[in-house]
Write a protein that holds these residues in place. Structure first.
Motif, short mmCIF file in Angstrom:
data_model
loop_
_atom_site.label_atom_id
_atom_site.label_comp_id
_atom_site.label_asym_id
_atom_site.label_seq_id
_atom_site.Cartn_x
_atom_site.Cartn_y
_atom_site.Cartn_z
N THR A 101 2.10 10.76 -1.33
CA THR A 101 2.48 9.35 -1.14
C THR A 101 3.85 9.25 -0.48
O THR A 101 4.06 8.42 0.42
N THR A 102 4.79 10.10 -0.91
CA THR A 102 6.13 10.09 -0.30
C THR A 102 6.05 10.44 1.18
O THR A 102 6.71 9.81 2.02
N PHE A 103 5.25 11.44 1.52
CA PHE A 103 5.10 11.81 2.92
C PHE A 103 4.58 10.63 3.73
O PHE A 103 5.08 10.33 4.83
N MET A 104 3.55 9.95 3.23
CA MET A 104 2.98 8.82 3.97
C MET A 104 3.99 7.69 4.10
O MET A 104 4.06 7.02 5.14
N ALA A 105 4.79 7.46 3.06
CA ALA A 105 5.81 6.41 3.13
C ALA A 105 6.84 6.74 4.20
O ALA A 105 7.22 5.88 5.01
N GLU A 106 7.29 7.98 4.21
CA GLU A 106 8.29 8.38 5.20
C GLU A 106 7.73 8.38 6.61
O GLU A 106 8.42 7.98 7.57
N LEU A 107 6.48 8.81 6.76
CA LEU A 107 5.84 8.81 8.07
C LEU A 107 5.67 7.38 8.57
O LEU A 107 6.00 7.07 9.74
N TYR A 108 5.16 6.51 7.73
CA TYR A 108 4.94 5.11 8.10
C TYR A 108 6.25 4.44 8.51
O TYR A 108 6.31 3.74 9.54
N ILE A 142 -4.87 7.13 7.68
CA ILE A 142 -5.16 8.29 6.83
C ILE A 142 -6.64 8.32 6.49
O ILE A 142 -7.27 7.28 6.29
N SER A 143 -7.20 9.51 6.46
CA SER A 143 -8.57 9.74 6.00
C SER A 143 -8.52 10.16 4.53
O SER A 143 -7.76 11.07 4.18
N VAL A 144 -9.31 9.51 3.69
CA VAL A 144 -9.27 9.82 2.26
C VAL A 144 -10.67 10.21 1.79
O VAL A 144 -11.67 9.69 2.28
N PHE A 199 -5.01 11.74 -3.99
CA PHE A 199 -5.11 10.56 -3.13
C PHE A 199 -5.14 9.28 -3.98
O PHE A 199 -6.17 8.95 -4.56
N SER A 200 -4.03 8.60 -4.04
CA SER A 200 -3.96 7.31 -4.71
C SER A 200 -4.27 6.23 -3.68
O SER A 200 -3.44 5.90 -2.84
N TYR A 201 -5.47 5.69 -3.72
CA TYR A 201 -5.90 4.71 -2.72
C TYR A 201 -4.87 3.57 -2.53
O TYR A 201 -4.46 3.29 -1.40
N PRO A 202 -4.46 2.90 -3.60
CA PRO A 202 -3.56 1.75 -3.38
C PRO A 202 -2.20 2.16 -2.84
O PRO A 202 -1.62 1.46 -2.00
N ASP A 203 -1.66 3.29 -3.30
CA ASP A 203 -0.35 3.73 -2.82
C ASP A 203 -0.40 4.16 -1.37
O ASP A 203 0.49 3.83 -0.57
N LEU A 204 -1.44 4.89 -0.99
CA LEU A 204 -1.56 5.35 0.39
C LEU A 204 -1.83 4.18 1.33
O LEU A 204 -1.36 4.16 2.47
N ALA A 205 -2.58 3.19 0.86
CA ALA A 205 -2.84 2.01 1.68
C ALA A 205 -1.57 1.23 1.97
O ALA A 205 -1.42 0.63 3.04
N ARG A 206 -0.65 1.26 1.03
CA ARG A 206 0.62 0.55 1.22
C ARG A 206 1.39 1.10 2.41
O ARG A 206 2.12 0.38 3.09
N TYR A 207 1.21 2.38 2.68
CA TYR A 207 1.96 3.03 3.76
C TYR A 207 1.05 3.47 4.90
O TYR A 207 1.30 4.47 5.56
#
Length: 325
Positions: free
Chosen positions: A135-142, A154-156, A172-180
């Motif tokens: 989740t942190t990686f996706m937040a930083e990438l986004y 992202i593919s989940v 894979f936390s769907y709601p957290d990853l969707a946020r970013y």
């Protein structure tokens, strides 16, 4: 490159309702896939090539090829570069801050250099305990790509419920990853691998999508769909992948009938060779249409298909009837 803008009015064939529908395709470089791109590229919304492996040093292993790149430039198809994890490196990359940030910098530089539209993160076998780091990686990438106007997708893996301890999908936390993420590709297939069965039964797809809709904004979801088949020759061994044409050729070669299972909405057949029973399940235009109908009924903006070159050719006529530019 910009995505094709809508310029003409169309209707969804099955439901007869006006509808914009994205048609995104994964891609692996091979002759048959390149031919499919050359023929159908103008019908593709986003092209998602399996080209960039992340390494333990935070660099990218570039596997793009000149012929495909030339075709993409000629057709003007927008590219979401797929990033996948090479064996054994993902835990170190996600949990080591300097490597994680270096990887993100390298992703940004690659997008600038290549002129792509954005990225698709397709990390598999992420340890469940690395859930917060993914989740942190996706937040930083986004947050890094957004100011430049790049799409982060992202593919989940398919989930029926949140299970943080699941060995394959727990990270894979769907709601957290969707946020970013700008788009979340929910891969509603591979229902059966270890044992024979449908690639993606209609009931399985409904269940996966229902959970996704409960925690991800509808406009961000793209329904992941399969167009391939699987053949089991030994119940104790993993199956081999078949294209639609290979599945049809196999049935014809062995003189067996293909049955369409109306309950699971997928074709299948069996045959014996040297005393060994072979079981084949695969996707065709009818099973594909059944799943698209679910996406349309639920108001999902589009699909992500694995993968170009494996499909029933009749699928393209179906898709052309759904899109409007």
């Amino acid at each position: 490159m910009q995505p094709h803008p809508p310029t003409t009015k169309g209707k969804v064939a099955m439901l007869n309702q006006p509808f914009y529908f994205e048609n995104n395709w994964y891609y692996v470089t091979e002759p048959g896939a390149l031919v499919a791109l050359q023929v159908h590229g103008k019908d593709i919304s986003f092209f998602v090539p399996y080209w960039f492996g992340v390494t333990e040093t935070g660099s990218l292993a570039d596997q793009s090829d000149a012929a495909t790149l030339a075709t993409l430039r000629q057709l003007g198809v927008p590219v979401l570069a797929l990033l996948y994890n090479l064996a054994g490196v993902i835990h170190k990359l996600l949990t080591t801050e300097n490597l994680r940030k270096l990887l993100i910098t390298n992703i940004l530089n690659m997008l600038i250099r290549k002129g792509f539209f954005g990225v698709n993160i397709d990390f598999e076998f992420v340890p469940p305990e690395d859930r917060p780091f993914l989740t942190t990686f996706m937040a930083e990438l986004y947050q890094t790509l957004k100011p430049y106007g790049y799409l982060t997708t992202i593919s989940v893996p398919p989930e029926l419920r949140d299970d943080p301890k699941h060995p394959f999908s727990g990270a894979f936390s769907y709601p957290d990853l969707a946020r970013y993420s700008d788009q979340v590709y929910i891969l509603a297939y591979d229902e059966h691998v270890a044992v024979p069965g449908p690639v993606a039964s209609i009931g399985f797809v409904r269940q996966v999508l229902a959970y996704g809709l409960s925690v991800i904004p509808r406009d961000k979801i793209r329904l992941g769909m399969a167009v391939y088949g699987r053949e089991w020759a030994d119940r104790n061994r993993l199956p081999k992948e078949l294209s639609f044409n290979e599945a049809i050729a196999t049935a014809n070669r062995h003189g067996v009938s293909i049955r369409y299972n109306a309950v699971v909405q997928e074709p299948n057949f069996t045959y014996k060779e040297n005393g060994v029973e072979h079981i084949v399940w695969f996707e065709d235009v009818q099973s594909f249409a059944a799943k698209i109908n679910i996406a349309v009924q639920e108001g999902i903006p589009g699909i992500a298909v694995w993968r170009l070159g494996l499909e029933d050719p009749r699928i393209w006529e179906l898709l052309r009837g759904m899109r409007r530019f």
